[in-house]
Scaffold this motif. Structure first.
Motif, PDB file in Angstrom:
ATOM      1  N   PHE A  11      27.224  15.387-115.135  1.00  0.00           N
ATOM      2  CA  PHE A  11      26.865  13.997-114.912  1.00  0.00           C
ATOM      3  C   PHE A  11      25.488  13.895-114.251  1.00  0.00           C
ATOM      4  N   TYR A  12      25.271  14.665-113.195  1.00  0.00           N
ATOM      5  CA  TYR A  12      23.986  14.619-112.510  1.00  0.00           C
ATOM      6  C   TYR A  12      22.883  15.252-113.344  1.00  0.00           C
ATOM      7  N   ARG A  13      23.177  16.347-114.028  1.00  0.00           N
ATOM      8  CA  ARG A  13      22.178  17.008-114.866  1.00  0.00           C
ATOM      9  C   ARG A  13      21.697  16.070-115.969  1.00  0.00           C
ATOM     10  N   ASP A  14      22.626  15.415-116.650  1.00  0.00           N
ATOM     11  CA  ASP A  14      22.245  14.510-117.732  1.00  0.00           C
ATOM     12  C   ASP A  14      21.531  13.269-117.193  1.00  0.00           C
ATOM     13  N   GLY A  15      21.952  12.795-116.045  1.00  0.00           N
ATOM     14  CA  GLY A  15      21.302  11.631-115.454  1.00  0.00           C
ATOM     15  C   GLY A  15      19.880  11.920-115.023  1.00  0.00           C
ATOM     16  N   ILE A  16      19.667  13.086-114.468  1.00  0.00           N
ATOM     17  CA  ILE A  16      18.321  13.455-114.026  1.00  0.00           C
ATOM     18  C   ILE A  16      17.428  13.759-115.218  1.00  0.00           C
ATOM     19  N   ALA A  17      17.983  14.367-116.240  1.00  0.00           N
ATOM     20  CA  ALA A  17      17.188  14.698-117.423  1.00  0.00           C
ATOM     21  C   ALA A  17      16.681  13.445-118.122  1.00  0.00           C
ATOM     22  N   SER A  18      17.436  12.371-118.072  1.00  0.00           N
ATOM     23  CA  SER A  18      17.019  11.149-118.752  1.00  0.00           C
ATOM     24  C   SER A  18      16.057  10.315-117.918  1.00  0.00           C
ATOM     25  N   MET A  19      15.891  10.666-116.648  1.00  0.00           N
ATOM     26  CA  MET A  19      14.972   9.927-115.793  1.00  0.00           C
ATOM     27  C   MET A  19      13.538  10.355-116.056  1.00  0.00           C
ATOM     28  N   LYS A  20      12.620   9.424-115.911  1.00  0.00           N
ATOM     29  CA  LYS A  20      11.215   9.759-116.093  1.00  0.00           C
ATOM     30  C   LYS A  20      10.661  10.512-114.885  1.00  0.00           C
ATOM     31  N   LEU A  21      11.074  10.120-113.708  1.00  0.00           N
ATOM     32  CA  LEU A  21      10.557  10.736-112.487  1.00  0.00           C
ATOM     33  C   LEU A  21      11.555  11.690-111.834  1.00  0.00           C
ATOM     34  N   GLY A  22      12.587  12.075-112.558  1.00  0.00           N
ATOM     35  CA  GLY A  22      13.672  12.857-111.978  1.00  0.00           C
ATOM     36  C   GLY A  22      13.246  14.153-111.331  1.00  0.00           C
ATOM     37  N   ARG A  23      12.443  14.929-112.028  1.00  0.00           N
ATOM     38  CA  ARG A  23      12.030  16.225-111.476  1.00  0.00           C
ATOM     39  C   ARG A  23      11.172  16.051-110.237  1.00  0.00           C
ATOM     40  N   LYS A  24      10.288  15.077-110.259  1.00  0.00           N
ATOM     41  CA  LYS A  24       9.432  14.844-109.091  1.00  0.00           C
ATOM     42  C   LYS A  24      10.264  14.382-107.901  1.00  0.00           C
ATOM     43  N   LEU A  25      11.239  13.527-108.154  1.00  0.00           N
ATOM     44  CA  LEU A  25      12.076  13.044-107.060  1.00  0.00           C
ATOM     45  C   LEU A  25      12.914  14.172-106.464  1.00  0.00           C
ATOM     46  N   TRP A  26      13.463  15.044-107.304  1.00  0.00           N
ATOM     47  CA  TRP A  26      14.234  16.164-106.790  1.00  0.00           C
ATOM     48  C   TRP A  26      13.348  17.150-106.050  1.00  0.00           C
ATOM     49  N   ALA A  27      12.115  17.294-106.475  1.00  0.00           N
ATOM     50  CA  ALA A  27      11.180  18.150-105.752  1.00  0.00           C
ATOM     51  C   ALA A  27      10.900  17.573-104.361  1.00  0.00           C
ATOM     52  N   ILE A  28      10.736  16.265-104.286  1.00  0.00           N
ATOM     53  CA  ILE A  28      10.513  15.622-102.989  1.00  0.00           C
ATOM     54  C   ILE A  28      11.735  15.791-102.094  1.00  0.00           C
ATOM     55  N   VAL A  29      12.923  15.629-102.655  1.00  0.00           N
ATOM     56  CA  VAL A  29      14.158  15.819-101.879  1.00  0.00           C
ATOM     57  C   VAL A  29      14.255  17.255-101.379  1.00  0.00           C
ATOM     58  N   ALA A  30      13.941  18.224-102.229  1.00  0.00           N
ATOM     59  CA  ALA A  30      14.009  19.632-101.826  1.00  0.00           C
ATOM     60  C   ALA A  30      13.006  19.938-100.715  1.00  0.00           C
ATOM     61  N   ILE A  31      11.800  19.395-100.821  1.00  0.00           N
ATOM     62  CA  ILE A  31      10.795  19.616 -99.780  1.00  0.00           C
ATOM     63  C   ILE A  31      11.237  18.982 -98.465  1.00  0.00           C
ATOM     64  N   LYS A  32      11.788  17.795 -98.525  1.00  0.00           N
ATOM     65  CA  LYS A  32      12.274  17.139 -97.308  1.00  0.00           C
ATOM     66  C   LYS A  32      13.395  17.943 -96.652  1.00  0.00           C
ATOM     67  N   LEU A  33      14.326  18.434 -97.449  1.00  0.00           N
ATOM     68  CA  LEU A  33      15.414  19.243 -96.891  1.00  0.00           C
ATOM     69  C   LEU A  33      14.882  20.527 -96.269  1.00  0.00           C
ATOM     70  N   PHE A  34      13.906  21.147 -96.920  1.00  0.00           N
ATOM     71  CA  PHE A  34      13.302  22.355 -96.367  1.00  0.00           C
ATOM     72  C   PHE A  34      12.667  22.052 -95.014  1.00  0.00           C
ATOM     73  N   VAL A  35      11.898  20.983 -94.943  1.00  0.00           N
ATOM     74  CA  VAL A  35      11.252  20.618 -93.686  1.00  0.00           C
ATOM     75  C   VAL A  35      12.304  20.287 -92.629  1.00  0.00           C
ATOM     76  N   LEU A  36      13.307  19.551 -93.025  1.00  0.00           N
ATOM     77  CA  LEU A  36      14.328  19.141 -92.073  1.00  0.00           C
ATOM     78  C   LEU A  36      15.077  20.327 -91.477  1.00  0.00           C
ATOM     79  N   PHE A  37      15.514  21.243 -92.319  1.00  0.00           N
ATOM     80  CA  PHE A  37      16.378  22.315 -91.840  1.00  0.00           C
ATOM     81  C   PHE A  37      15.645  23.569 -91.394  1.00  0.00           C
ATOM     82  N   VAL A  38      14.504  23.859 -91.963  1.00  0.00           N
ATOM     83  CA  VAL A  38      13.829  25.119 -91.629  1.00  0.00           C
ATOM     84  C   VAL A  38      12.716  24.904 -90.615  1.00  0.00           C
ATOM     85  N   VAL A  39      11.801  24.042 -90.910  1.00  0.00           N
ATOM     86  CA  VAL A  39      10.641  23.876 -90.042  1.00  0.00           C
ATOM     87  C   VAL A  39      11.040  23.264 -88.707  1.00  0.00           C
TER      88      VAL A  39
END
Length: 78
Positions: A11-39
């Motif tokens: 469900f999430y894979r297909d939903g993200i694949a159909s989004m235009k900005l999906g990959r960029k948004l997930w990259a932003i989420v991943a960077i935020k999580l990295f900063v939040l938990f590691v840095v």
């Protein structure tokens, strides 16, 4: 249980694949999580046990002393 997890993943894979900005948004989420938990952990929560004690035995003794309450000696009380 696994089939439910597969359905959720698809469900999430297909939903993200159909989004235009999906990959960029997930990259932003991943960077935020990295900063939040590691840095932030690295900056604000140093490993105090590693700094204060040189051996595992000293660390475990300190933790044991902190977690177990000391019982007052019954002979001293009237």
């Amino acid at each position: 249980m696994m089939s439910w997890l597969k359905k959720v993943y698809r469900f999430y894979r297909d939903g993200i694949a159909s989004m235009k900005l999906g990959r960029k948004l997930w990259a932003i989420v991943a960077i935020k999580l990295f900063v939040l938990f590691v840095v932030i952990k690295w900056l604000f929560f140093p490993n105090l046990l590693q700094e204060r004690f040189s051996s595992d035995a000293e660390r475990s003794g300190y933790i044991l002393d902190q977690l177990t309450p000391s019982i007052p000696d019954s002979k001293e009380q009237p």
